[in-house]
Design a protein around this motif. Structure first.
Motif, PDB file in Angstrom:
ATOM      1  N   LEU A  98       3.180   0.472 -12.000  1.00 40.84           N
ATOM      2  CA  LEU A  98       4.356   0.087 -12.783  1.00 40.84           C
ATOM      3  C   LEU A  98       5.190  -0.962 -12.052  1.00 40.84           C
ATOM      4  CD1 LEU A  98       5.941   0.603 -15.397  1.00 40.84           C
ATOM      5  CD2 LEU A  98       7.112   2.480 -14.223  1.00 40.84           C
ATOM      6  N   GLN A  99       5.160  -0.928 -10.718  1.00 46.19           N
ATOM      7  CA  GLN A  99       5.937  -1.899  -9.945  1.00 46.19           C
ATOM      8  C   GLN A  99       5.467  -3.329 -10.186  1.00 46.19           C
ATOM      9  OE1 GLN A  99       3.759   0.199  -8.654  1.00 46.19           O
ATOM     10  NE2 GLN A  99       2.488  -0.814  -7.108  1.00 46.19           N
TER      11      GLN A  99
ATOM     12  N   PHE B  60      11.728   4.655 -16.423  1.00 46.32           N
ATOM     13  CA  PHE B  60      10.681   3.996 -15.644  1.00 46.32           C
ATOM     14  C   PHE B  60      11.146   3.735 -14.209  1.00 46.32           C
ATOM     15  CE2 PHE B  60       9.061   2.183 -19.866  1.00 46.32           C
ATOM     16  CZ  PHE B  60       8.073   3.144 -19.971  1.00 46.32           C
ATOM     17  N   TRP B  61      12.401   3.372 -14.057  1.00 45.25           N
ATOM     18  CA  TRP B  61      12.955   3.153 -12.716  1.00 45.25           C
ATOM     19  C   TRP B  61      12.926   4.459 -11.930  1.00 45.25           C
ATOM     20  CZ3 TRP B  61      18.792   2.259 -11.353  1.00 45.25           C
ATOM     21  CH2 TRP B  61      18.893   1.877 -10.010  1.00 45.25           C
ATOM     22  N   ARG B  62      13.329   5.545 -12.563  1.00 47.12           N
ATOM     23  CA  ARG B  62      13.286   6.849 -11.890  1.00 47.12           C
ATOM     24  C   ARG B  62      11.855   7.198 -11.482  1.00 47.12           C
ATOM     25  NH1 ARG B  62      16.376  11.497 -11.296  1.00 47.12           N
ATOM     26  NH2 ARG B  62      15.242  13.470 -11.423  1.00 47.12           N
TER      27      ARG B  62
ATOM     28  N   ASP C  22       7.861   7.894  -7.119  1.00 52.47           N
ATOM     29  CA  ASP C  22       6.639   7.464  -6.427  1.00 52.47           C
ATOM     30  C   ASP C  22       6.948   7.144  -4.962  1.00 52.47           C
ATOM     31  OD1 ASP C  22       4.988   7.744  -8.592  1.00 52.47           O
ATOM     32  OD2 ASP C  22       4.975   5.612  -9.120  1.00 52.47           O
ATOM     33  N   ALA C  23       8.064   6.458  -4.725  1.00 50.90           N
ATOM     34  CA  ALA C  23       8.458   6.129  -3.356  1.00 50.90           C
ATOM     35  C   ALA C  23       8.755   7.389  -2.554  1.00 50.90           C
ATOM     36  CB  ALA C  23       9.681   5.199  -3.364  1.00 50.90           C
ATOM     37  N   ALA C  24       9.367   8.392  -3.200  1.00 51.95           N
ATOM     38  CA  ALA C  24       9.644   9.662  -2.515  1.00 51.95           C
ATOM     39  C   ALA C  24       8.338  10.358  -2.129  1.00 51.95           C
ATOM     40  CB  ALA C  24      10.488  10.567  -3.407  1.00 51.95           C
TER      41      ALA C  24
END
Length: 248
Positions: free
Chosen positions: A89-90, A131-133, A138-140
């Motif tokens: 998604l990024q 989508f941002w959340r 994913d980063a977490a």
């Protein structure tokens, strides 16, 4: 292959609803999301590091992984991708991919054009926030995996990943009664947790011997959830689920 409206992207809706409350009109937009659907065999790349994609991929069924490869050819899996995930998604905002995504089992993948996603984000700001959340979570997960590989012993590493997979599968309706399909090989677990395949086999045997899991073929059954969580130092807080029963 032409773009089509597919009715089977309910895993994306379930995934987002596990982390964000959707309104009826937002859910309808996702139900009618246009995408190009493809079947991809196991052990195939979906996208590669260095690609400049014009679309993002939604895992509709099957298991995939995000990975990087060293100059010497060693692979490090940095996340497992499950139905409902949009692992790249990024790429909606980052032009060049810095990881590769490949299938673990046969997968059905929906490719969503970036212009479609941008239009949805402009017309439905709350979906943009969802989508941002999703990318923040994913980063977490990446941060938790760094902790897992860097600071935990082998027994803890494999227990932790098994806990995470079960909780994430439960969130999209693919696990119940602490059991799920798990078509991940010992070699793939080894690439994910920084151990040899022999060491992974030994740790899985130890988890079985301690009465924590039952693993038959591609089917995982957790026999003692509390002890498995304790063994893996697993706290589901980093998954940021709105429905806490998924982590119970």
């Amino acid at each position: 292959m032409r773009l089509s409206l597919v009715p089977d992207n309910n895993r994306l809706i379930r995934k987002l609803e596990s982390i964000f409350t959707l309104a009826d009109d937002e859910r309808q937009v996702l139900e009618n999301l246009p995408m190009q659907v493809m079947g991809i065999k196991a052990d195939q790349d979906i996208v590669r590091q260095g690609d400049r994609p014009s679309r993002s991929c939604l895992i509709l069924s099957g298991f995939a992984c995000t990975y990087k490869v060293t100059a010497g050819g060693k692979r490090q899996i940095v996340s497992f991708n499950l139905p409902g995930d949009v692992p790249d998604l990024q790429s909606l905002h980052l032009q060049v991919l810095d990881t590769s995504i490949g299938t673990i089992s046969p997968c059905r993948v929906g490719f969503i054009p970036h212009e479609v996603l941008r239009d949805i984000c402009e017309r439905y700001p709350r979906l943009a926030a969802a989508f941002w959340r999703e990318t923040l979570i994913d980063a977490a997960i990446f941060r938790e995996w760094v902790m897992n590989v860097g600071q935990r012993e082998g027994y803890q590493r494999i227990a932790h990943v098994l806990c995470e997979l079960l909780v994430r599968l439960r969130a999209v309706g693919l696990a119940e009664d602490h059991a799920c399909d798990l078509p991940i090989t010992q070699g793939e677990f080894a690439d994910a947790i920084g151990l040899t395949t022999v060491h992974v086999n030994r740790m899985l045997q130890q988890l079985r011997a301690n009465g924590l899991i039952e693993l038959k073929g591609d089917r995982l059954k957790v026999l003692d959830w509390d002890k498995l969580k304790a063994a893996g130092e697993f706290d589901p807080a980093y998954l940021h689920l709105e429905r806490q029963e998924a982590a119970a």
